[in-house]
Write a protein that holds these residues in place. Structure first.
Motif, PDB file in Angstrom:
ATOM      1  N   UNK A 133      -8.225   6.343  -0.593  1.00 27.33           N
ATOM      2  CA  UNK A 133      -6.909   6.869  -0.212  1.00 27.33           C
ATOM      3  C   UNK A 133      -6.580   6.515   1.231  1.00 27.33           C
ATOM      4  N   UNK A 134      -7.561   6.630   2.126  1.00 24.25           N
ATOM      5  CA  UNK A 134      -7.333   6.286   3.533  1.00 24.25           C
ATOM      6  C   UNK A 134      -7.033   4.795   3.677  1.00 24.25           C
ATOM      7  N   UNK A 135      -7.783   3.958   2.964  1.00 23.18           N
ATOM      8  CA  UNK A 135      -7.534   2.510   3.018  1.00 23.18           C
ATOM      9  C   UNK A 135      -6.113   2.185   2.552  1.00 23.18           C
ATOM     10  N   UNK A 136      -5.696   2.785   1.459  1.00 20.62           N
ATOM     11  CA  UNK A 136      -4.362   2.508   0.924  1.00 20.62           C
ATOM     12  C   UNK A 136      -3.271   3.016   1.860  1.00 20.62           C
ATOM     13  N   UNK A 137      -3.499   4.169   2.462  1.00 17.94           N
ATOM     14  CA  UNK A 137      -2.516   4.682   3.412  1.00 17.94           C
ATOM     15  C   UNK A 137      -2.383   3.756   4.617  1.00 17.94           C
ATOM     16  N   UNK A 138      -3.511   3.311   5.159  1.00 18.96           N
ATOM     17  CA  UNK A 138      -3.500   2.412   6.319  1.00 18.96           C
ATOM     18  C   UNK A 138      -2.779   1.114   5.982  1.00 18.96           C
ATOM     19  N   UNK A 139      -3.103   0.533   4.814  1.00 19.38           N
ATOM     20  CA  UNK A 139      -2.485  -0.730   4.411  1.00 19.38           C
ATOM     21  C   UNK A 139      -0.975  -0.576   4.248  1.00 19.38           C
ATOM     22  N   UNK A 140      -0.543   0.475   3.556  1.00 15.72           N
ATOM     23  CA  UNK A 140       0.892   0.673   3.332  1.00 15.72           C
ATOM     24  C   UNK A 140       1.617   0.968   4.640  1.00 15.72           C
ATOM     25  N   UNK A 141       0.959   1.693   5.530  1.00 18.25           N
ATOM     26  CA  UNK A 141       1.583   2.033   6.815  1.00 18.25           C
ATOM     27  C   UNK A 141       1.806   0.771   7.652  1.00 18.25           C
ATOM     28  N   UNK A 142       0.798  -0.099   7.697  1.00 15.00           N
ATOM     29  CA  UNK A 142       0.937  -1.354   8.453  1.00 15.00           C
ATOM     30  C   UNK A 142       2.077  -2.187   7.872  1.00 15.00           C
ATOM     31  N   UNK A 143       2.142  -2.284   6.548  1.00 15.91           N
ATOM     32  CA  UNK A 143       3.237  -3.023   5.908  1.00 15.91           C
ATOM     33  C   UNK A 143       4.603  -2.465   6.311  1.00 15.91           C
ATOM     34  N   UNK A 144       4.718  -1.144   6.329  1.00 14.18           N
ATOM     35  CA  UNK A 144       6.004  -0.515   6.635  1.00 14.18           C
ATOM     36  C   UNK A 144       6.447  -0.777   8.068  1.00 14.18           C
ATOM     37  N   UNK A 145       5.490  -0.967   8.975  1.00 14.39           N
ATOM     38  CA  UNK A 145       5.834  -1.208  10.382  1.00 14.39           C
ATOM     39  C   UNK A 145       6.129  -2.682  10.633  1.00 14.39           C
ATOM     40  N   UNK A 146       5.258  -3.575  10.160  1.00 15.14           N
ATOM     41  CA  UNK A 146       5.489  -4.996  10.453  1.00 15.14           C
ATOM     42  C   UNK A 146       6.683  -5.538   9.666  1.00 15.14           C
ATOM     43  N   UNK A 147       7.142  -4.806   8.653  1.00 13.04           N
ATOM     44  CA  UNK A 147       8.361  -5.206   7.956  1.00 13.04           C
ATOM     45  C   UNK A 147       9.576  -5.081   8.867  1.00 13.04           C
TER      46      UNK A 147
END
Length: 596
Positions: A366-380
């Motif tokens: 869950x932490x890995x998925x949250x980190x990955x999705x969060x990075x995507x949302x910012x660099x977008x």
């Protein structure tokens, strides 16, 4: 018969260890309260400009919106996430317009954020990593900084930490009430910053792994709850604009700001191209999205390089400032300027190494998925220091995992394992600190600053969101230039600088300790935009070697002079307590030598 005396039960070592452990938890939470209280009192005392909402910032916008809500006027359609403005309005309704109370409430949120980071780490990694996570979160400086700002970061971080905890709790108990609570919290977080909704499909992936056949029904309940609690904002948007907007209207423009030919990966704004202005008048905000798609198709290499740059900026040590000057806040705080407070440059490399150590730990998914999705949302869109605050609770347990792993290896005297890990740990530190290595090399190669085509400057200004100093009546700043060119080859010079100015007054520039003095014809600026000012200078008043330029403000005038916080040749100064003191950076000022 004599009665036997009752035997007193003695605590065994395991019980003592348990009591000592929870005593540490209490001490750390009390420390969190104490440090935040000291910070709140010190910024209240030492920095009235920062404390009383700087003009033109999001802080003032949220404050104004909250006061308008109390008058029955809602800021719909919502450009900003609406929850924070409503939170402020509720606090103002109960306590009056009291910024101290708002900051105090946010710092209570901050203490509970530390507690729930501890509980998350305990669920995922165990008690040892949990206590280290609590210590790191208590002493993480940017948590405390943002809890003292009238911005949504403290609230959003608290909500993100809560919904991660309750999702983990749902996996442990299989109770629907925790799924329901998690959906509410994700909805509330999205009403702060909508981009967090990108996490939704990743929650489904996590549920498939842990809930198997129940994943579809659980995810349906989770997502339905989320959108039900978002719907009031959607309805308000439709009633006010007759258009369907889920939460905020700022998505297209933020996407374009971070993805166009001139973007630098941060919140860089400038006048719109004429073609884009025309399309905006024809089709509205959809023109921003079309222009981003056009850019990605026509210049894919530049677009991909920009995404890579944003990824590196996201993981970079430097906090990209927006709406505040982090250095000024730290100077104003008695507590967080102390050396035992830690920043992203310490947490991030340890967390990267901890993620590598935890790749086989299914509980970390869950932490890995949250980190990955969060990075995507910012660099977008684009990178700012305050955007990534809400992601810190997910990486602190991994940083703690690294520290606890090192402790265990030392305790067991497994020094060979530690030595073998040094190259990988060093690589993690290099990724986070790579900009520092570049700066060190640049300063070593260019000790006199940047000299190109007659233009002299000490700032590369890689990050567009610059820090700035604020000068009032009677205050001064000084900039020094190292001229290595032959002055006789040039007929004149031109001084150029960015600025913001409010009020009425004048700016005097003294060159080389009064050899020449000139009054700059500065015009007031609008909002938070910097203006560029050019002023011609007679070449005869300059010399080879060090040249000083002192900026003096006179009258009812607020003059904002930006500086690059990354590159520092120690040639920019601010007049404080009767003497010039070097700032941690370089004023964004250039000297242009014009050929004869």
């Amino acid at each position: 018969m004599k009665r036997k005396k009752p035997i007193k039960k003695r605590l065994n070592i395991r019980q003592w260890t348990k009591y000592v452990y929870w005593l540490f938890v209490v001490v750390l939470l009390v420390t969190a309260i104490f440090t935040r209280y000291i910070h709140l009192k010190s910024i209240q005392k030492n920095d009235s400009t920062f404390y009383n909402l700087p003009a033109g910032t999001d802080m003032l916008t949220y404050d104004n919106q909250a006061q308008e809500i109390l008058k029955g006027r809602h800021p719909a359609p919502y450009y900003y996430g609406p929850l924070y403005s409503y939170f402020l309005s509720l606090a103002y309704l109960i306590f009056g317009h009291n910024l101290y109370i708002i900051r105090f409430i946010q710092m209570i949120f901050g203490v509970f954020t530390c507690l729930f980071i501890f509980l998350i780490a305990k669920k995922v990694f165990g008690k040892g990593v949990a206590i280290v996570s609590l210590a790191l979160s208590v002493f993480y400086d940017m948590f405390i900084v943002h809890e003292g700002l009238i911005l949504l970061e403290a609230l959003a971080t608290f909500l993100n930490t809560l919904f991660i905890f309750f999702l983990l709790k749902s996996e442990e108990t299989r109770q629907l009430k925790y799924i329901f609570l998690s959906g509410i919290l994700l909805a509330l977080s999205s009403l702060c910053r909508t981009s967090i909704l990108l996490f939704l499909p990743f929650v489904f992936i996590w549920m498939l792994v842990f809930f198997k056949r129940r994943a579809f029904s659980y995810f349906f309940i989770f997502s339905l709850t989320t959108f039900i609690f978002i719907s009031p904002a959607t309805i308000m948007n439709y009633l006010s604009s007759k258009k369907f907007t889920l939460v905020t209207t700022n998505g297209p423009v933020l996407l374009w700001i971070g993805n166009n030919e001139c973007a630098d990966g941060t919140y860089l704004t400038y006048p719109l191209p004429e073609k884009l202005q025309k399309r905006l008048s024809e089709i509205g905000d959809r023109a921003y999205i079309e222009d981003v798609i056009r850019f990605a198709k026509e210049k894919p290499k530049l677009f991909l390089n920009l995404l890579l740059k944003k990824f590196l900026l996201f993981w970079g040590r430097f906090e990209i400032a927006n709406n505040m000057n982090y250095e000024d806040i730290k100077k104003a705080s008695y507590i967080i300027r102390l050396p035992f407070f830690i920043g992203f440059g310490f947490i991030a490399p340890l967390s990267l190494f901890g993620m590598i150590l935890s790749l086989k730990n299914k509980r970390c998914l869950l932490l890995f998925l949250f980190i990955f999705s969060f990075i995507l949302s910012i660099i977008a869109i684009h990178v700012l220091g305050r955007y990534r605050i809400s992601f810190i609770p997910a990486i602190i347990p991994f940083a703690s995992c690294t520290l606890f792993w090192l402790y265990e290896k030392i305790r067991k005297m497994e020094y060979k394992r530690i030595l073998l890990s040094i190259p990988l740990l060093s690589l993690c530190f290099f990724i986070i600190w790579q900009e520092d290595a570049r700066i060190f090399y640049f300063k070593l190669k260019n000790p006199a600053g940047i000299h190109k085509d007659g233009v002299i400057t000490d700032s590369k200004c890689i990050l567009s969101q610059r820090n700035a100093i604020v000068l009032h009546n009677g205050e001064e700043a000084k900039k020094e230039f190292m001229i290595i060119e032959d002055i006789s080859l040039y007929k004149e010079a031109k001084l150029s600088f960015d600025y913001m100015a409010y009020g009425e007054g004048k700016l005097i520039i003294d060159i080389n300790e009064g050899v020449y003095s000139i009054q700059a014809n500065i015009q007031p600026t609008q909002g938070m935009s910097f203006n560029l000012y050019n002023i011609p200078l007679p070449i005869k008043f300059l010399k080879k070697g060090k040249n000083s330029f002192v900026f003096k403000v006179e009258g009812d005038w607020v003059f904002v002079l930006p500086y690059d916080p990354i590159y520092s040749f120690k040639r920019s100064h601010q007049f404080i307590d009767g003497k010039f003191k070097k700032i941690n950076g370089e004023f964004i000022i250039s000297l242009n030598l014009i050929n004869a």
